[in-house]
Design a protein around this motif. Structure first.
Motif, PDB file in Angstrom:
ATOM      1  N   LYS A 671      79.413  46.890 107.634  1.00 23.12           N
ATOM      2  CA  LYS A 671      78.746  46.684 106.427  1.00 23.12           C
ATOM      3  C   LYS A 671      79.285  46.996 105.153  1.00 23.12           C
ATOM      4  CE  LYS A 671      73.727  46.337 105.012  1.00 23.12           C
ATOM      5  NZ  LYS A 671      72.484  46.686 105.121  1.00 23.12           N
ATOM      6  N   LYS A 676      79.496  42.737 106.024  1.00 22.17           N
ATOM      7  CA  LYS A 676      79.049  41.823 106.853  1.00 22.17           C
ATOM      8  C   LYS A 676      77.988  42.752 107.735  1.00 22.17           C
ATOM      9  CE  LYS A 676      83.048  38.839 107.614  1.00 22.17           C
ATOM     10  NZ  LYS A 676      84.143  38.488 108.680  1.00 22.17           N
ATOM     11  N   TYR A 678      77.007  43.445 111.504  1.00 22.53           N
ATOM     12  CA  TYR A 678      77.529  43.500 112.939  1.00 22.53           C
ATOM     13  C   TYR A 678      76.474  44.237 113.239  1.00 22.53           C
ATOM     14  CZ  TYR A 678      81.856  41.410 112.309  1.00 22.53           C
ATOM     15  OH  TYR A 678      82.937  40.434 112.084  1.00 22.53           O
ATOM     16  N   GLU A 692      79.127  40.168 115.605  1.00 22.90           N
ATOM     17  CA  GLU A 692      78.939  39.290 114.420  1.00 22.90           C
ATOM     18  C   GLU A 692      78.040  38.026 114.668  1.00 22.90           C
ATOM     19  OE1 GLU A 692      82.156  37.027 111.602  1.00 22.90           O
ATOM     20  OE2 GLU A 692      82.874  37.594 113.670  1.00 22.90           O
TER      21      GLU A 692
END
Length: 854
Positions: A671, A676, A678, A692
């Motif tokens: 992150k 992102k 996950y 993901e």
């Protein structure tokens, strides 16, 4: 208890009953506790103690010169007694006057048959012994005391008839009234002169006792209507204050068992003169801001308003158009309909009733209570025309002309409070910043849900994350952000369409309002800019309803429910440093487990050590270290794969988040570095899901469970102290670790053998175990991993204990320190020792510690 003015019972030791007085002044020892004539008022001064009967106030206990006992005294010298306590339980009483003048001890005495015993023949034995018991006021009488205050409205219940004191139009009274009649209700007037009772049904009638003792309500509130109240056990008695003052006589209010008044001169404080006061509790529903139903006595249904301003008496309780806002000020009462806020109840000049008023002079009413009902007179017409026009409803439900309506059945109404359930109160608290709620639609009985594309409907289920909404509250209003799709905010568009395409700006603010047990929500922005009320609405088919066409009815009503976190609150504590937990997968309903090769799945069982995880927590986040394989740390790889190949570094940190009763875990490192999300995920087949592709749904939801240590383990901790003697029960065999003469050991011992007992030796170096049966045998693990009891208490015999679930594991301290290896005591299922190097913290290396006291 022999203090001045105390009320007591005198329980006779000889009869186990109570000393009672009769009207003729005679006494015996056969009385019952709940009678006024068994109660005695204590008068105490320097001369001694005197006893005055409560039921017959002119009766005072005394012993005559010839020794006879009676209550014919008048409070003079013969009525004084000298008390003496025996064994801290009983009292006996000697006549003070006879003792002083005759130098004789004459005592109060009662024979076993209840008759008085001659005082000269009575000593301090059973016949002359009495137990004193205080006359306690019960809760009922304590409540009644408060009812004799100015302004109270009460019922007066007669003890003789078990019915209520009532007044008639002609001023006569009796004790046969029913509770639901206004003529059985009495206004209390209280001042320094005493208590007065004014009838509610006939306001010109005041209770009084005449000079000849007759009881009626022909008083006008003057001197004859004053009474002096007195408490007798659970009842009240009332003496005429005026007659007592002027004539020095006690005239009491009295009712005979047939309900007729009893002459006050002949009434004492017994059953005929005893009354229970009961509060007439009236909730004032005509206060400013009340919301009420108006139930018509003529139809037994509710006054309702229609869109065109017409009204009738055929409404149902669950409709918003039968609800009325009360507005109250010095001019009178006004009724504004809740369903149609521009409609106010009024009576026209021609007497017609409707709700076409706008809150002006014609909408004011003057209320009046008639028995259990209310009547309403038009204040404006009464003032201007000097006529009484009443709100009226005919039995067919149609309005009755106000001029022709009186205070009878057609003009009588019961007011009913629209009580807000706890659910509504809870709903109020749920509209605070930070709350997470479900919004249940009244039209579908299901939940408002949001979809990925920002559309919404009212067909959601409670266990879905897209039916949960974050509440944001400030001075501008309320906003709702979806939990499942955080970029979705509820809003109403300019054309009235409802969706969740908002981004938290002005269009997403709502103004809440309580309607009965529901909430309605108006768009704050449209109301401010367009002066229109656009409401959140859901049709019965679950589709959004246009906000412009939605009112405060069924389609626009919602119940707020808290996303309860009882389970999650317990789980929060499990993410602290040092906790050992199971991680239960929502997708499989089984446990996250780790294998020797570092792979993981969601098919583990609770009783396996590889499903247990050590929690490590610091400012960087949460890490999970497997208990069965201590070199295995959970992580998500850059490609999204989940495993336990981490070593406790940056990739093993996770950020936890609460979703309903579950936790989700996002890789902190990914992150931060990749921006992102996950998530740890497990598929329904138990295999890891790519991080993901994992969100906060079922695949990414986990319940944390505490590995609770039983009391047995706590006991085991205490048993590893210096000097304890224990058994060591093997988890692999369910039998006991035993030692043989040759120093060999196995796990097949019986509890009743001395060679299965071990002395514990404990110091800063660790724990040692010396066999009780063979004192020269000390447990140890050799350098090659073999287990025996050939030690002599030296370095090789020290162990380091560790708690695993409900068991203990033991590591060789010496080998750990010198070889940096973990060699554990182990027993195979066949009872043979297991090589320590090959023994971990699983079943073979687990032991219960049980006490064996000397």
């Amino acid at each position: 208890m022999l203090q001045d003015n105390t009320l007591i019972y005198l329980q006779c030791s000889s009869t186990n009953k109570f000393l009672q007085c009769f009207d003729n002044g005679q006494v015996d020892g056969l009385g019952k506790k709940n009678k006024a004539n068994t109660q005695w008022k204590v008068h105490s001064n320097e001369k001694g103690i005197r006893f005055q009967n409560v039921g017959f106030e002119n009766r005072w206990l005394r012993i005559e010169k010839d020794g006879s006992l009676n209550a014919l005294g008048s409070g003079g010298q013969l009525t004084y007694f000298e008390p003496e306590e025996i064994d801290s339980v009983f009292f006996y009483f000697t006549s003070s006057f006879i003792k002083q003048n005759e130098s004789k001890n004459y005592c109060i005495g009662i024979l076993p048959n209840g008759q008085p015993k001659n005082g000269e023949k009575t000593g301090k034995g059973n016949h002359g012994q009495f137990i004193l018991k205080e006359v306690k006021k019960k809760k009922s009488i304590q409540k009644q005391q408060n009812l004799l205050k100015e302004g109270q409205i009460i019922w007066i219940k007669c003890n003789s008839t078990n019915k209520f004191l009532q007044c008639f139009d002609n001023g006569q009274v009796d004790g046969l009234g029913n509770k639901n009649k206004t003529k059985t209700q009495w206004n209390v007037h209280s001042n320094e002169k005493g208590i007065r009772f004014q009838n509610v049904g006939f306001e010109n009638r005041w209770l009084r006792i005449e000079k000849d003792g007759s009881l009626n309500a022909l008083g006008s509130g003057g001197s004859w209507t004053y009474f002096e109240p007195e408490e007798i056990e659970n009842y009240h008695c009332f003496t005429s204050s005026f007659i007592k003052q002027k004539e020095s006589k006690n005239y009491h209010i009295g009712i005979l068992p047939n309900g007729q008044p009893k002459n006050g001169e002949k009434t004492g404080k017994g059953k005929h003169g005893q009354f229970i006061l009961k509060d007439i509790k009236k909730k004032n529903l005509l206060k400013e801001g009340q919301i009420i139903w108006i139930k018509c006595n003529s139809t037994n249904k509710f006054l309702q308003c229609f869109d065109n301003g017409q009204v009738d008496g055929l409404g149902k309780k669950n409709k918003i158009n039968t609800q009325w806002n009360v507005h109250s000020n010095e001019k009178g009462i006004r009724f504004q309909n809740v369903g149609f806020e521009n409609r106010w109840l009024r009576i026209e000049k021609d007497g017609s009733l409707n709700a076409l008023g706008s809150g002006g002079s014609w909408t004011y009413f003057e209320p009046e209570e008639i028995e259990n009902y209310h009547c309403f007179t038009s204040s404006f017409i009464k003032q201007k025309e000097s006529k009484n026009y009443h709100i009226g409803i005919l039995p067919n439900g149609q309005p009755k002309n106000g001029e022709k309506t009186g205070k009878g059945k057609h003009g009588q109404f019961i007011l009913k409070d629209i009580k807000k359930k706890n659910l509504l109160k809870e709903g109020q608290n749920l509209l605070k910043e930070g709350q997470i709620i479900w919004i249940k639609c009244n039209s579908t009985n299901k939940f408002l849900q949001c979809f990925d594309n920002g559309q919404v409907d009212g067909l959601g289920k409670k266990n879905k994350i897209n039916t949960q909404w974050n509440v944001h509250s400030n001075e501008k209003g309320i906003r709702f952000q979806n939990v499942g799709f955080e970029n979705r905010w509820l809003r109403i568009e300019k054309d009235g369409s409802l969706n969740a395409l908002g981004s938290g700006g002005s269009w997403t603010y709502f103004e809440p309002e309580e309607i009965e047990n529901y909430h309605c929500f108006t768009s704050s922005f449209i109301k401010q800019k367009e002066s229109k009320n656009y409401h959140i609405g859901i049709l019965p088919n679950g589709k959004p309803k246009n906000g412009e066409k939605t009112g405060k009815g069924n389609h626009g009503q919602f119940i707020l429910k808290k996303a309860k976190k009882k389970l999650i609150q317990k789980q929060q504590n499990l993410l602290k440093e040092g906790q050992i937990i199971w991680i239960k997968c929502n997708s499989t309903n089984k446990f996250l487990q780790c294998f020797d090769n570092g792979q993981v799945d969601g098919l583990g069982k609770k009783n396996k050590i590889n499903t247990q995880w050590n929690v490590h927590s610091n400012e960087k986040g949460i890490r999970f270290q497997n208990v069965g394989f201590e070199n295995r740390w959970l992580r998500i790889e850059k490609d999204g794969s989940l495993n336990a190949l981490g070593s406790g570094g940056s990739w093993t940190y996770f950020e936890p988040e609460e979703i309903e009763n579950y936790h989700c875990f996002t890789s902190s490192f990914i992150k931060q570095k990749e921006s992102k999300n996950y998530h740890i995920g497990i598929l329904p087949n138990g295999q890891p899901k790519n991080g993901e592709k994992t969100g906060k749904g079922k695949h990414g939801q986990f319940i944390l469970k505490d590995i609770k240590k039983k009391n047995l383990l706590k006991e085991g901790q205490n048993l590893l102290k210096e000097g304890q003697i224990i058994w060591i029960k093997c988890n692999s065999t369910k039998k006991f670790l035993q030692c043989f003469d040759n120093g060999q050991v196995d796990g097949l011992g019986n509890k009743n053998k001395i060679n299965t007992q071990w002395n514990v030796h404990s110091n800063e170096k660790g724990i040692r175990f010396q066999n009780v049966g063979f004192e020269n045998r000390w447990l140890r693990i050799e350098k090659d991993g073999s287990l025996n009891a050939l030690g002599s208490g030296g370095s090789w015999t020290y162990f380091e204990p560790e708690e695993i679930e409900n068991y203990h594991c033991f590591t060789s301290s010496f080998i750990k320190q010198n070889e940096s290896k973990n060699y554990h005591i182990g027993i195979l299922p066949n009872g043979k020792p297991k090589n320590g190097e090959k023994t971990g913290k699983g079943k073979h290396g687990q032991f219960e510690i049980l006490p064996r006291y000397k």
